[in-house]
Design an enzyme around this catalytic site. Sequence first.
Site, PDB file in Angstrom:
ATOM      1  CE  LYS A  83       2.922   0.118   4.786  1.00  0.00           C
ATOM      2  NZ  LYS A  83       2.351  -0.140   3.457  1.00  0.00           N
TER       3      LYS A  83
ATOM      4  CD  GLU B 241      -2.825   1.092   2.444  1.00  0.00           C
ATOM      5  OE1 GLU B 241      -3.465   2.130   2.649  1.00  0.00           O
ATOM      6  OE2 GLU B 241      -2.885   0.097   3.187  1.00  0.00           O
TER       7      GLU B 241
ATOM      8  NE  ARG C 214       2.945  -7.361  10.345  1.00  0.00           N
ATOM      9  CZ  ARG C 214       2.434  -6.685   9.312  1.00  0.00           C
ATOM     10  NH1 ARG C 214       1.483  -7.197   8.583  1.00  0.00           N
ATOM     11  NH2 ARG C 214       2.865  -5.489   9.022  1.00  0.00           N
TER      12      ARG C 214
HETATM   13  P1  ATP Z   1       2.429  -2.034   7.770  1.00  0.00           P
HETATM   14  O1  ATP Z   1       1.739  -2.476   8.996  1.00  0.00           O
HETATM   15  O2  ATP Z   1       3.884  -1.809   7.956  1.00  0.00           O
HETATM   16  O3  ATP Z   1       1.751  -0.907   7.079  1.00  0.00           O
HETATM   17  P2  ATP Z   1       1.223  -3.658   5.814  1.00  0.00           P
HETATM   18  O4  ATP Z   1       1.060  -5.121   5.817  1.00  0.00           O
HETATM   19  O5  ATP Z   1       0.010  -2.833   6.023  1.00  0.00           O
HETATM   20  O6  ATP Z   1       2.356  -3.304   6.807  1.00  0.00           O
HETATM   21  P3  ATP Z   1       1.526  -3.427   3.021  1.00  0.00           P
HETATM   22  O7  ATP Z   1       2.039  -2.305   2.225  1.00  0.00           O
HETATM   23  O8  ATP Z   1       0.088  -3.734   2.931  1.00  0.00           O
HETATM   24  O9  ATP Z   1       1.934  -3.168   4.510  1.00  0.00           O
HETATM   25  O10 ATP Z   1       2.404  -4.737   2.751  1.00  0.00           O
HETATM   26  C1  ATP Z   1       2.795  -5.220   1.513  1.00  0.00           C
HETATM   27  C2  ATP Z   1       3.143  -6.657   1.674  1.00  0.00           C
HETATM   28  O11 ATP Z   1       4.216  -6.818   2.599  1.00  0.00           O
HETATM   29  C3  ATP Z   1       1.979  -7.455   2.211  1.00  0.00           C
HETATM   30  O12 ATP Z   1       1.881  -8.663   1.505  1.00  0.00           O
HETATM   31  C4  ATP Z   1       2.338  -7.682   3.654  1.00  0.00           C
HETATM   32  O13 ATP Z   1       1.752  -8.843   4.134  1.00  0.00           O
HETATM   33  C5  ATP Z   1       3.866  -7.739   3.610  1.00  0.00           C
HETATM   34  N1  ATP Z   1       4.426  -7.321   4.886  1.00  0.00           N
HETATM   35  C6  ATP Z   1       4.219  -6.170   5.546  1.00  0.00           C
HETATM   36  N2  ATP Z   1       4.868  -6.148   6.721  1.00  0.00           N
HETATM   37  C7  ATP Z   1       5.519  -7.324   6.820  1.00  0.00           C
HETATM   38  C8  ATP Z   1       6.373  -7.910   7.809  1.00  0.00           C
HETATM   39  N3  ATP Z   1       6.669  -7.275   8.952  1.00  0.00           N
HETATM   40  N4  ATP Z   1       6.863  -9.138   7.561  1.00  0.00           N
HETATM   41  C9  ATP Z   1       6.567  -9.776   6.423  1.00  0.00           C
HETATM   42  N5  ATP Z   1       5.787  -9.291   5.460  1.00  0.00           N
HETATM   43  C10 ATP Z   1       5.252  -8.074   5.642  1.00  0.00           C
HETATM   44 MG    MG Z   2      -1.640  -2.761   4.762  1.00  0.00          MG
END
Ligand code: ATP
Ligand code: MG
Length: 559
Positions: A267, A33, A257
């Site tokens: 983020k 995102e 994660r």
């Molecule tokens: P955040 O909480 O940091 O915003 P998010 O999952 O909302 O993380 P996205 O931009 O939606 O962030 O993530 C893109 C991809 O990266 C998704 O497939 C997500 O599952 C993966 N991802 C995000 N954070 C992690 C993590 N800590 N470990 C492994 N994969 C991750």
């Molecule tokens: Mg997300």
Amino acid sequence: MSEEKSLNFIEEIVEADLREGKYDKIITRFPPEPNGFLHIGHASSICLNFGLTEKFKGYTNLRFDDTNPVTEETMYVDAIKKDIAWLGFRWENEHFASDYFDTLYAYAVKLIEKGLAYVDDLSAEELAKQKGTPTEPGVNSPFRDRSVAENLDLFERMKAGEFADGSHTLRAKIDMAHVNMIMRDPILYRIKHAKHHRTGDKWCVYPMYDFAHGQSDAIEHVTHSVCTLEFVPHRDLYNWLIEKLEIYPSKQYEFARRNVNFTVTSKRKLLQLVNEKFVSGWDDPRMPTISGLRRRGFTPSSIRNFCERIGIAKRDNLIEYSLLEFFIREDLNKTSWRRMAVLDPIKMVITNYPEGKEELLRGENNPEVEGHDGEREIPFSRELWIEREDFMENPPKKFFRLGPGLMSRLKHAYIVRCDDFVKDAEGNVIEIHCTYFPESKSGEDTSGLKVKGTMHWVSVKHAKTAEVRLYDRLFTVEEPDREEGDFKDYINPESLVVIKKAYIEPDLANAQKQLAEHPDRRYQFIRKGYFCVDKDSTDEHLVFNRTATLKDTWAKLVG
Ligand code: ATP
Ligand code: MG
């Protein structure tokens, strides 16, 4: 295909699928995102998704999951692309979920026509009350049995902008008593009068994650859609929507994660650190972002090796930051150029070295590689800067550097013996006096003297200066977001120590200019750690970042 390593559980699934002939090739996607910069947790997902299609035949798409108009920005899109490319991965296609808004809208109409979706007039609060609990079924909305015609008309009017934010939603008609609460008539579309970073004001209805993600996967014929564990309960809905819409049957798989200790990987939280100025920006070298790590001096391979080593798991777990440092040390030990820099100077005068005399000594760039990557010249003279901690007025027994009567070797130069020292009015040692042994020159030592310690130094007359920034863990506790109170209460006040004026050997003064030709050049300041030139450097003012110390100073403290 990797022979030397056993496959991780997702690789095993892919391999079995290919063996059974389910697919000709596999397609994965990385779906960030664009609401922040990528962090080390994302690196794990990137390495997994791109790694799968490097290992098995296929390709990976980059898809920006930009269905929430309020938080997304083009700046983040650019940063994300830069980071993935820097890590060394190439995506086949670049997509935006927002490119599919027309298709998704048509999918929604199709569901309404099939009697599988309805427009609800309840507010978010009323919806929440109706949802039930894990042990009690929910309650049907009074709007659940609207006719297809009425639903089509209302949905059209939602799109046309006739209604206020939050006044109507489109919901899937599944089962308000479903054991999986996500299946209790989930919201598919909501009204949001907001400008989108790509579609502008075209839309005022936006699909929810669940009505965008799986559909986008299907549109792109993604075979294996890998996400993190919090999406396990969403899998039922993912499959339900694909089945009812009769679109390409992408399949969702989940892994844990990755979180790293002494930092936060969310983020939203990283954005707070940026906005509230706890750090200088997303690429502050203390940030666990890819751009922060890059600026700190990490290499793409150190991050990829780290991700490879931690592998993937089915349960959430915390990874040691020290492991990340282990991989960067391993890398930089092989590639960095050795240089001398004195961070906390005290003056040494070699009383038997003639005044005005100068020598050019030689030092290899990197003793770890064949040919030593060449050499540089190091000027030597009567007065040197040495590290304050290398002198002790009353040294304990096993102190192998300087104190009254003690001998030590100056790196690439001579053995010296400390004879005397000078104190200022407050009693601080400000100068030490030594004798050097001319026959003890490095490489041609015939002195027969044996010393245990070797010290780095910089000739006072020839020294250049630089600002040196030393970094430490950003937080003082392993899991700041699990502590009581606000995670920001646990920021390490010593996470950044700035040395305004360090003395560096003259050759290092060109470090900034050399970057143009050797952008990957890193340095080991002998005994002080691995360093890189920071982007704040100018021709007049050099700034170095410490990437890592030479040894792990934390493992023992943390235990
Ligand atoms: P955040 O909480 O940091 O915003 P998010 O999952 O909302 O993380 P996205 O931009 O939606 O962030 O993530 C893109 C991809 O990266 C998704 O497939 C997500 O599952 C993966 N991802 C995000 N954070 C992690 C993590 N800590 N470990 C492994 N994969 C991750
Ligand atoms: Mg997300």
